[in-house]
Design a protein around this motif. Structure first.
Motif, PDB file in Angstrom:
ATOM      1  N   VAL A  25      35.832  78.456   9.262  1.00 12.24           N
ATOM      2  CA  VAL A  25      35.666  77.408  10.269  1.00 12.24           C
ATOM      3  C   VAL A  25      35.255  76.091   9.608  1.00 12.24           C
ATOM      4  CG1 VAL A  25      34.293  76.670  12.264  1.00 12.24           C
ATOM      5  CG2 VAL A  25      35.203  78.990  12.178  1.00 12.24           C
ATOM      6  N   ILE A  26      34.339  76.143   8.661  1.00  8.17           N
ATOM      7  CA  ILE A  26      33.918  74.933   7.948  1.00  8.17           C
ATOM      8  C   ILE A  26      35.124  74.309   7.245  1.00  8.17           C
ATOM      9  CG2 ILE A  26      32.526  74.038   6.031  1.00  8.17           C
ATOM     10  CD1 ILE A  26      30.448  76.240   6.744  1.00  8.17           C
ATOM     11  N   ALA A  27      35.925  75.135   6.575  1.00  4.64           N
ATOM     12  CA  ALA A  27      37.101  74.626   5.864  1.00  4.64           C
ATOM     13  C   ALA A  27      38.119  74.041   6.842  1.00  4.64           C
ATOM     14  CB  ALA A  27      37.734  75.740   5.035  1.00  4.64           C
ATOM     15  N   GLY A  28      38.303  74.699   7.978  1.00  5.53           N
ATOM     16  CA  GLY A  28      39.242  74.204   8.984  1.00  5.53           C
ATOM     17  C   GLY A  28      38.820  72.862   9.550  1.00  5.53           C
ATOM     18  N   LEU A  29      37.540  72.729   9.870  1.00  2.90           N
ATOM     19  CA  LEU A  29      37.025  71.452  10.378  1.00  2.90           C
ATOM     20  C   LEU A  29      37.148  70.353   9.335  1.00  2.90           C
ATOM     21  CD1 LEU A  29      33.835  72.614  12.308  1.00  2.90           C
ATOM     22  CD2 LEU A  29      35.809  71.425  13.271  1.00  2.90           C
TER      23      LEU A  29
END
Length: 138
Positions: A25-29
């Motif tokens: 999720v961090i990478a996607g954001l």
């Protein structure tokens, strides 16, 4: 896949573990924050494309997480007119910075897979213009 707690994640009252899904999720954001990114791609196999504004923030992101390091693969769609190498390099920097800042893990690599280029839709017509057109046609 679960991560093993590192020494700094052990406290006197317990352990701290970060699930790989959190890293995704961090990478996607961090990826969709980059100017020129139109959306995330689920890859060629799935053929599913997710554009900005959707809820699944880990779509198109794969991570491998160890005790102290992480490797990330992101699959993206870039907006037409942007220099692909520049957008990809900015994605790499932003993903690495975000994961390292938020988790304390060392990101050893960020691989960017550009799966498509999205053209801007010039067929979008303002509703007022559409109404004027309809009135003129009568």
């Amino acid at each position: 896949m679960s991560t093993l707690p590192t020494e700094y994640e052990r406290t006197e009252i317990g352990e701290i573990q970060i699930a790989p899904e959190v890293i995704e999720v961090i990478a996607g954001l961090a990826t969709v924050e980059v100017k020129g990114v139109a959306g995330m791609s689920g890859g060629f196999a799935g053929g599913i494309v997710e554009l900005l504004g959707r809820k699944n923030l880990s779509k198109g992101v794969k991570v491998e997480v160890g005790q102290r390091e992480a490797a990330v693969d992101v699959s993206v769609i870039i907006e037409y007119g942007n220099r692909l190498p520049e957008v990809a390099a900015e994605i790499q920097r932003n993903v690495k910075r975000s994961i390292e800042t938020m988790t304390g893990l060392t990101v050893v690599e960020v691989n960017v897979h550009i799966h498509d280029v999205q053209f801007k839709n010039n067929n979008t017509v303002d509703k007022n213009e559409e109404a004027e057109t309809v009135l003129r046609v009568k």
